[in-house]
Structure formats: C-alpha cells, structure tokens
Design an enzyme around this catalytic site. Structure first.
Site, PDB file in Angstrom:
ATOM      1  N   VAL A  12       0.831  -1.206   0.000  1.00 10.99           N
ATOM      2  CA  VAL A  12       0.000   0.000   0.000  1.00 10.99           C
ATOM      3  C   VAL A  12       0.867   1.258   0.000  1.00 10.99           C
ATOM      4  O   VAL A  12       0.663   2.180  -0.793  1.00 10.99           O
ATOM      5  CB  VAL A  12      -0.976  -0.018   1.204  1.00 10.99           C
ATOM      6  CG1 VAL A  12      -1.770   1.272   1.276  1.00 10.99           C
ATOM      7  CG2 VAL A  12      -1.914  -1.213   1.104  1.00 10.99           C
ATOM      8  N   ASP A  31      10.162   3.626   6.254  1.00 13.85           N
ATOM      9  CA  ASP A  31       9.881   2.288   6.777  1.00 13.85           C
ATOM     10  C   ASP A  31      10.883   2.008   7.886  1.00 13.85           C
ATOM     11  O   ASP A  31      11.913   2.678   7.987  1.00 13.85           O
ATOM     12  CB  ASP A  31       9.982   1.233   5.660  1.00 13.85           C
ATOM     13  CG  ASP A  31       9.213  -0.035   5.990  1.00 13.85           C
ATOM     14  OD1 ASP A  31       8.114  -0.235   5.442  1.00 13.85           O
ATOM     15  OD2 ASP A  31       9.718  -0.830   6.831  1.00 13.85           O
ATOM     16  N   THR A 121      -6.158  -0.271   6.532  1.00 10.15           N
ATOM     17  CA  THR A 121      -7.524  -0.715   6.834  1.00 10.15           C
ATOM     18  C   THR A 121      -7.662  -0.890   8.348  1.00 10.15           C
ATOM     19  O   THR A 121      -6.948  -1.692   8.944  1.00 10.15           O
ATOM     20  CB  THR A 121      -7.826  -2.031   6.095  1.00 10.15           C
ATOM     21  OG1 THR A 121      -7.662  -1.795   4.709  1.00 10.15           O
ATOM     22  CG2 THR A 121      -9.232  -2.518   6.381  1.00 10.15           C
ATOM     23  N   PHE A 150      -8.440   1.004  -2.129  1.00 11.34           N
ATOM     24  CA  PHE A 150      -9.233  -0.043  -2.792  1.00 11.34           C
ATOM     25  C   PHE A 150      -8.414  -0.703  -3.887  1.00 11.34           C
ATOM     26  O   PHE A 150      -8.952  -1.170  -4.878  1.00 11.34           O
ATOM     27  CB  PHE A 150     -10.525   0.556  -3.370  1.00 11.34           C
ATOM     28  CG  PHE A 150     -11.390   1.211  -2.330  1.00 11.34           C
ATOM     29  CD1 PHE A 150     -12.158   0.441  -1.459  1.00 11.34           C
ATOM     30  CD2 PHE A 150     -11.413   2.585  -2.187  1.00 11.34           C
ATOM     31  CE1 PHE A 150     -12.944   1.043  -0.479  1.00 11.34           C
ATOM     32  CE2 PHE A 150     -12.198   3.194  -1.210  1.00 11.34           C
ATOM     33  CZ  PHE A 150     -12.964   2.417  -0.348  1.00 11.34           C
ATOM     34  N   GLU A 153      -3.900  -6.286  -5.318  1.00 17.73           N
ATOM     35  CA  GLU A 153      -2.550  -6.679  -5.703  1.00 17.73           C
ATOM     36  C   GLU A 153      -2.555  -7.161  -7.153  1.00 17.73           C
ATOM     37  O   GLU A 153      -3.495  -7.807  -7.593  1.00 17.73           O
ATOM     38  CB  GLU A 153      -2.041  -7.791  -4.783  1.00 17.73           C
ATOM     39  CG  GLU A 153      -1.707  -7.274  -3.404  1.00 17.73           C
ATOM     40  CD  GLU A 153      -1.239  -8.376  -2.473  1.00 17.73           C
ATOM     41  OE1 GLU A 153      -0.741  -9.405  -2.948  1.00 17.73           O
ATOM     42  OE2 GLU A 153      -1.391  -8.185  -1.257  1.00 17.73           O
ATOM     43  N   LEU A 248     -17.579 -13.280  -9.563  1.00 16.08           N
ATOM     44  CA  LEU A 248     -18.475 -14.434  -9.684  1.00 16.08           C
ATOM     45  C   LEU A 248     -17.728 -15.628 -10.270  1.00 16.08           C
ATOM     46  O   LEU A 248     -18.332 -16.502 -10.875  1.00 16.08           O
ATOM     47  CB  LEU A 248     -19.679 -14.077 -10.564  1.00 16.08           C
ATOM     48  CG  LEU A 248     -20.749 -13.180  -9.933  1.00 16.08           C
ATOM     49  CD1 LEU A 248     -21.889 -12.928 -10.915  1.00 16.08           C
ATOM     50  CD2 LEU A 248     -21.303 -13.798  -8.650  1.00 16.08           C
ATOM     51  N   ALA A 250     -16.154 -18.946  -9.701  1.00 14.26           N
ATOM     52  CA  ALA A 250     -16.068 -20.008  -8.691  1.00 14.26           C
ATOM     53  C   ALA A 250     -14.662 -20.581  -8.689  1.00 14.26           C
ATOM     54  O   ALA A 250     -13.967 -20.572  -9.706  1.00 14.26           O
ATOM     55  CB  ALA A 250     -17.086 -21.098  -9.010  1.00 14.26           C
ATOM     56  N   CYS A 258      -5.757  -9.450   2.408  1.00 11.62           N
ATOM     57  CA  CYS A 258      -6.857  -8.545   2.783  1.00 11.62           C
ATOM     58  C   CYS A 258      -8.138  -9.268   3.170  1.00 11.62           C
ATOM     59  O   CYS A 258      -8.642  -9.096   4.279  1.00 11.62           O
ATOM     60  CB  CYS A 258      -7.149  -7.600   1.619  1.00 11.62           C
ATOM     61  SG  CYS A 258      -5.683  -6.702   1.109  1.00 11.62           S
ATOM     62  N   LYS A 261      -8.214 -11.416   6.482  1.00  6.43           N
ATOM     63  CA  LYS A 261      -8.034 -10.606   7.700  1.00  6.43           C
ATOM     64  C   LYS A 261      -9.174  -9.600   7.872  1.00  6.43           C
ATOM     65  O   LYS A 261      -9.660  -9.390   8.977  1.00  6.43           O
ATOM     66  CB  LYS A 261      -6.664  -9.925   7.673  1.00  6.43           C
ATOM     67  CG  LYS A 261      -6.657  -8.437   7.474  1.00  6.43           C
ATOM     68  CD  LYS A 261      -5.299  -7.849   7.512  1.00  6.43           C
ATOM     69  CE  LYS A 261      -5.168  -6.660   6.580  1.00  6.43           C
ATOM     70  NZ  LYS A 261      -5.997  -5.514   6.881  1.00  6.43           N
TER      71      LYS A 261
HETATM   72  C1  UGA Z   1      -8.844  -7.014  -2.420  1.00  7.87           C
HETATM   73  C2  UGA Z   1      -9.882  -6.073  -3.076  1.00  7.87           C
HETATM   74  O1  UGA Z   1     -10.234  -6.535  -4.370  1.00  7.87           O
HETATM   75  C3  UGA Z   1      -9.332  -4.648  -3.164  1.00  7.87           C
HETATM   76  O2  UGA Z   1     -10.333  -3.779  -3.644  1.00  7.87           O
HETATM   77  C4  UGA Z   1      -8.896  -4.192  -1.776  1.00  7.87           C
HETATM   78  O3  UGA Z   1      -8.351  -2.873  -1.792  1.00  7.87           O
HETATM   79  C5  UGA Z   1      -7.843  -5.145  -1.247  1.00  7.87           C
HETATM   80  O4  UGA Z   1      -8.420  -6.474  -1.181  1.00  7.87           O
HETATM   81  C6  UGA Z   1      -7.421  -4.672   0.116  1.00  7.87           C
HETATM   82  O5  UGA Z   1      -8.234  -4.719   1.045  1.00  7.87           O
HETATM   83  O6  UGA Z   1      -6.310  -4.135   0.263  1.00  7.87           O
HETATM   84  P1  UGA Z   1      -6.750  -8.413  -3.338  1.00  7.87           P
HETATM   85  O7  UGA Z   1      -6.827  -9.146  -2.042  1.00  7.87           O
HETATM   86  O8  UGA Z   1      -5.424  -7.903  -3.768  1.00  7.87           O
HETATM   87  O9  UGA Z   1      -7.740  -7.129  -3.312  1.00  7.87           O
HETATM   88  O10 UGA Z   1      -7.234  -9.379  -4.494  1.00  7.87           O
HETATM   89  P2  UGA Z   1      -8.615  -9.740  -5.252  1.00  7.87           P
HETATM   90  O11 UGA Z   1      -8.385  -9.574  -6.692  1.00  7.87           O
HETATM   91  O12 UGA Z   1      -9.757  -9.041  -4.674  1.00  7.87           O
HETATM   92  O13 UGA Z   1      -8.728 -11.311  -4.974  1.00  7.87           O
HETATM   93  C7  UGA Z   1      -8.873 -11.822  -3.657  1.00  7.87           C
HETATM   94  C8  UGA Z   1      -9.100 -13.322  -3.697  1.00  7.87           C
HETATM   95  O14 UGA Z   1     -10.401 -13.605  -4.220  1.00  7.87           O
HETATM   96  C9  UGA Z   1      -8.120 -14.096  -4.560  1.00  7.87           C
HETATM   97  O15 UGA Z   1      -7.720 -15.264  -3.875  1.00  7.87           O
HETATM   98  C10 UGA Z   1      -8.922 -14.455  -5.800  1.00  7.87           C
HETATM   99  O16 UGA Z   1      -8.489 -15.638  -6.419  1.00  7.87           O
HETATM  100  C11 UGA Z   1     -10.312 -14.623  -5.214  1.00  7.87           C
HETATM  101  N1  UGA Z   1     -11.404 -14.439  -6.196  1.00  7.87           N
HETATM  102  C12 UGA Z   1     -11.607 -13.219  -6.763  1.00  7.87           C
HETATM  103  C13 UGA Z   1     -12.217 -15.503  -6.502  1.00  7.87           C
HETATM  104  O17 UGA Z   1     -12.056 -16.637  -5.986  1.00  7.87           O
HETATM  105  N2  UGA Z   1     -13.242 -15.320  -7.408  1.00  7.87           N
HETATM  106  C14 UGA Z   1     -13.473 -14.117  -7.985  1.00  7.87           C
HETATM  107  O18 UGA Z   1     -14.431 -14.016  -8.786  1.00  7.87           O
HETATM  108  C15 UGA Z   1     -12.640 -13.046  -7.667  1.00  7.87           C
END
Ligand code: UGA
Length: 447
Positions: A12, A31, A121, A150, A153, A248, A250, A258, A261
């Site tokens: 971040v 840091d 957060t 928001f 990664e 969506l 699966a 994120c 936690k």
């Molecule tokens: C998430 C949010 O998307 C960000 O908006 C937020 O700022 C961030 O957390 C945070 O709180 O700092 P991130 O954890 O980097 O971001 O990754 P995501 O792309 O959201 O994916 C999270 C997990 O959900 C991954 O394991 C991914 O494989 C899974 N996922 C995502 C699914 O299983 N299905 C989906 O349709 C989408």
C-alpha cells in the site's frame, strides 16, 4: 504541489507513494526495515507488483526513502499511514503499527498544518481514537482524514490511478477538501463523508466482494450435485445489470493479505459491538470448506492419496503477485502431505520454500507434472493458458486434471486424454483402471 510523508513501504505504502510522486507531489516514504529502504534506494523493488518498478523509476526525482521519521515529517503537508494491520489471535485488527506511527509523529510533527491520513484498513472507530489521542497530546492543529485504499494486488498501480471512487472521511470540512484536492489528476468521483463511515466503506466493500465469491462457490457446489455448469450460470447471472459480472468466478476460495483478515476484523468488530454478523460468518466458513474440496475431488478419482504424486500449478493467492499470505495452496499442500501424498509445485514468481516444507519446487509446469497422478490448477497464471495439454498428459502417470479455477478448456483437456474435473461443472467419469503405486498398495494393506 504538496509534500507527503508515507509511513510504511509495503504494497500500500509503495504504491501510494509512487503514484502521488507520479502525480507531481514530493514524497518521502519511511519504513522501519533497513534492508527494504536500502533496496529501494538502490532502485530495487522489494515486492512483485506489475508496473510499480517503472513507476518508481519514473518518479525517482520526487521520491525519497528513509528510516528516519523526521525526514518524512519535515515540512510535510500530508502524513499517510500505510502500515499493516494483521489479525491478532482474537481476530481483531492489530493496530500496534498504526499506534507506533501516531506515537512517533507526536515527537516530530510541529503542531499545525499537517494532516494525518489513514490509508491502512482499520476498524470503525479508530479515527475517533486517533483524533482523541492527538488532541490529548496537544496536537489539535494536526488534522485527521480517512482515505481508505481499494487497490488490488497485481493491479494496484492501475487501481490507484483509475479508481472507481475516492473515499474521503473527515472531521473537518477543510481537511477533507485538502485530501480531495491532493488527488487532482485522477478522474474519479470523490465521495465525502464522516470518518467512521469511510472506515466502514472499506470493510463493507471487501465483505461484499467476499460474499459474492462464497455465494458463487456455493452455487458451484450445488451445480456439481445437480449437473449444472457454474461457468455458464455465472456468465448469465452477471449479465443482469443489477448484479454485474465481477467476483463471480467459482474456485477454490479466496485468500490474500486482505479478505481473510478484513472479514475476521469486521466479524470481531461486530461481535465486540454486540452484533452477531451471521452472513459474514457463513461467508468465512464457506471459504474454509471450499479450500478443502479439492482433496475430496482427488480422492473421488484416486482413492486414498497416500503415495500419490500431486502437482500444484500456481501457489500465489492469485496471479500477478508473489504474495502467499492465506493462499489456498498452503491449505491444499498441507492437507495433501497429511494424507501421505507427494507434492510437487510450480509458480512463476511466488517462492513458498519457507512455507511449504516437504514440497518439491519445479521450474516448469511440465516438470511438476512428471509422473504425477493428478495435476491441480491452483492459481490461474496466464502461462497456464498456453500449457501443452498433450505434453502434460504424456508427463503424467495418471491423467487427472483438477482445475481449481475453471481456467482451462474442459474439451481441450479431454481431447488430450485428460480426465477433467473443474469447480461446479459436470465432471468426467473416472478412469477405467487406475495404476497403483507400491505405496498405495502397501498402505491399503496396512489400513
Ligand atoms: C482485495 C480487493 O479486491 C481490493 O479492492 C482491496 O483494496 C484489497 O483487497 C485490500 O483490502 O487491500 P486483493 O486481495 O489484492 O484485493 O485481491 P482480489 O483480486 O480481490 O482477490 C482476492 C481473492 O479472491 C483471490 O484469492 C482471488 O483468487 C479470489 N477471487 C476473486 C475468486 O475466488 N473469485 C473471484 O471471482 C474473484
């Protein structure tokens, strides 16, 4: 242009610092880890984040790194708090790093003009506590604003520069105006509100995204039991403009630094306030079970897993990151090892050697699949889209492909002679005759 001190050089903080510097501001990132600061000063990027290296290079003239809190505070208009808030044993967010920064600021900040901006957060109510702490220390002139992040990664730079919205929660109108103005150059709606609401927007957004994932994973599980295909179902459901297509997909559950936690933190925040957040509890539980469903799929085809060789393709919690925090691969690998399977793995960037003891790391997917009884797609790395499925089949001992992300084409896999098993889609009937390993034969006798 403004002067910004950024506290924390993690995902971040680095993205925030580099992006603000790219917008023309003068940024100092501080840091406490000397190796991290040394690496950044040498021009090295300590994390894998697409586009971040180029951005750091481009904004180098306006970007400095330091271990010294005074360097970051000196003359700064904004003090961005971007430190980690991992879960404690109780599941609440650990705010010790946040409070350390606030304590340090007390000795350095001159009194007026500077604005503390919370990007980490934090639980709802944190801003009010920080405000009270600043006031108690005679720092009434130091403003406080909540400006949650928001960024995801793998797409963090793009998400920062092209966000859906910028949320600004402030106690004081003028402080909110200043943080909103800092984002000039970014074309996005700025949503202004009070501090507790801004803190809740972040937690609610993540909780809703997780709810969508657990929802579609449960639909997938019902699809498996009833013969429907979740990929088709999600496609059509997502075309309803009231629902939308995102989150969506699966799969084998969400992971990362994120979602796990933040869901725990929101659950505990609600519980500490006397509210049982039933839906969120279900979302978390569904996700835990989802990570384990691959084991049942393997057992359905292979029987007992003792002595079976299983290749995991992808380790990171999602593609385009080397982050292994709460990655489903960790649960999968340790369950497989506990069942007596031999586990091999491949990932293009994530190095899990310290986390996955007893797992053989391979340089390519085909090397991981050598002699395997099953290959599991754990992370949908783009490299896997070009996988030579015939060569994969030839490398394997038993042709079982469990696609934990519904990433590969089932027809192409079957045409290559593989038995394809996705998540929430019709699976093929099992092999006619399954080769036994000496270990399985022996262990069957033992049981
Ligand atoms: C998430 C949010 O998307 C960000 O908006 C937020 O700022 C961030 O957390 C945070 O709180 O700092 P991130 O954890 O980097 O971001 O990754 P995501 O792309 O959201 O994916 C999270 C997990 O959900 C991954 O394991 C991914 O494989 C899974 N996922 C995502 C699914 O299983 N299905 C989906 O349709 C989408």
């Amino acid at each position: 242009m403004s002067r910004i001190g950024v506290f924390g050089a993690g995902y971040v903080g680095l993205v925030t610092g580099a992006c603000f510097a790219d917008l023309g501001h003068d940024v100092t990132v501080r840091d406490v880890v000397p190796e991290k600061i040394d690496a950044l000063e040498r021009g090295e990027v300590p994390i894998y984040e697409p586009g971040l290296g180029e951005l750091l290079e481009r904004s180098a003239p306006r970007l400095r790194f330091t271990l010294d809190v005074h360097d970051a505070v000196e003359g700064a208009d904004f003090l961005y708090v971007c430190v980690g808030t991992p879960p404690t044993y109780s599941g609440d967010a650990d705010l010790s790093a946040v409070w350390t920064v606030i304590d340090e600021l007390q000795g350095s900040v001159s009194g007026s003009g500077a604005l503390v901006v919370m990007k980490s957060t934090v639980p709802v109510g944190t801003g009010e506590k920080v405000r009270a702490a600043l006031d108690a220390r005679g720092l009434e002139g130091v403003g406080y604003v909540s400006n949650p992040e928001f960024t995801a990664e793998g797409t963090a730079v793009r998400d920062f520069m092209y966000p859906d919205r910028i949320v600004v929660g402030s106690f004081d109108e003028a402080d909110g105006d200043a943080v909103a103005a800092l984002h000039e150059g970014i074309d996005a709606p700025v949503v202004r509100m009070d501090v507790p609401s801004a803190e809740m927007v972040k937690l609610a957004s993540n909780a809703f995204l997780m709810t969508r994932i657990s929802f579609i994973n449960e639909i997938a599980n019902v699809c498996e039991a009833t013969g429907a295909d979740v990929v088709k179902v999600a496609e059509a459901v997502g075309l309803d403009h009231r629902l939308g297509p995102h989150f969506l997909r699966a799969g084998i559950g969400y992971g990362g630094s994120c979602f796990p936690k933040d869901s725990l933190a929101l659950k505990q925040l609600a519980a500490n306030s006397g509210y049982h957040f039933q839906l969120l509890n279900a979302v978390i539980e569904v996700n835990e079970l989802q990570k384990r469903r691959v084991i049942a799929k393997l057992e359905k085809h292979l029987g007992k897993l003792r002595g079976r060789r299983v290749a995991l393709l992808g380790l990171a919690f999602k593609p385009h990151t080397d982050d292994m925090r709460e990655a489903p691969s960790l649960v999968l690998a340790s369950r497989l090892i506990a069942e007596g399977a031999e586990v091999r793995c491949w990932d293009p960037v994530a190095d899990a050697s310290g986390l996955l003891s007893g797992v053989v790391r391979c340089a390519t997917p085909l090397e991981a699949a050598e002699g395997a009884d099953a290959v599991v797609v754990v992370t949908e790395w783009p490299e896997l889209a070009d996988l030579d499925l015939a060569a994969l089949r030839a490398a394997m001992r038993t042709p079982l492909l469990v696609d934990g992300r519904n990433f590969l084409d089932p027809d192409a896999a079957q045409a290559a002679g593989l038995v394809y098993e996705g998540i929430g889609r019709a699976s093929q009937s099992s092999f006619a005759a399954l080769p036994e390993t000496p270990e399985t034969a022996a262990s069957d006798l033992r049981r």
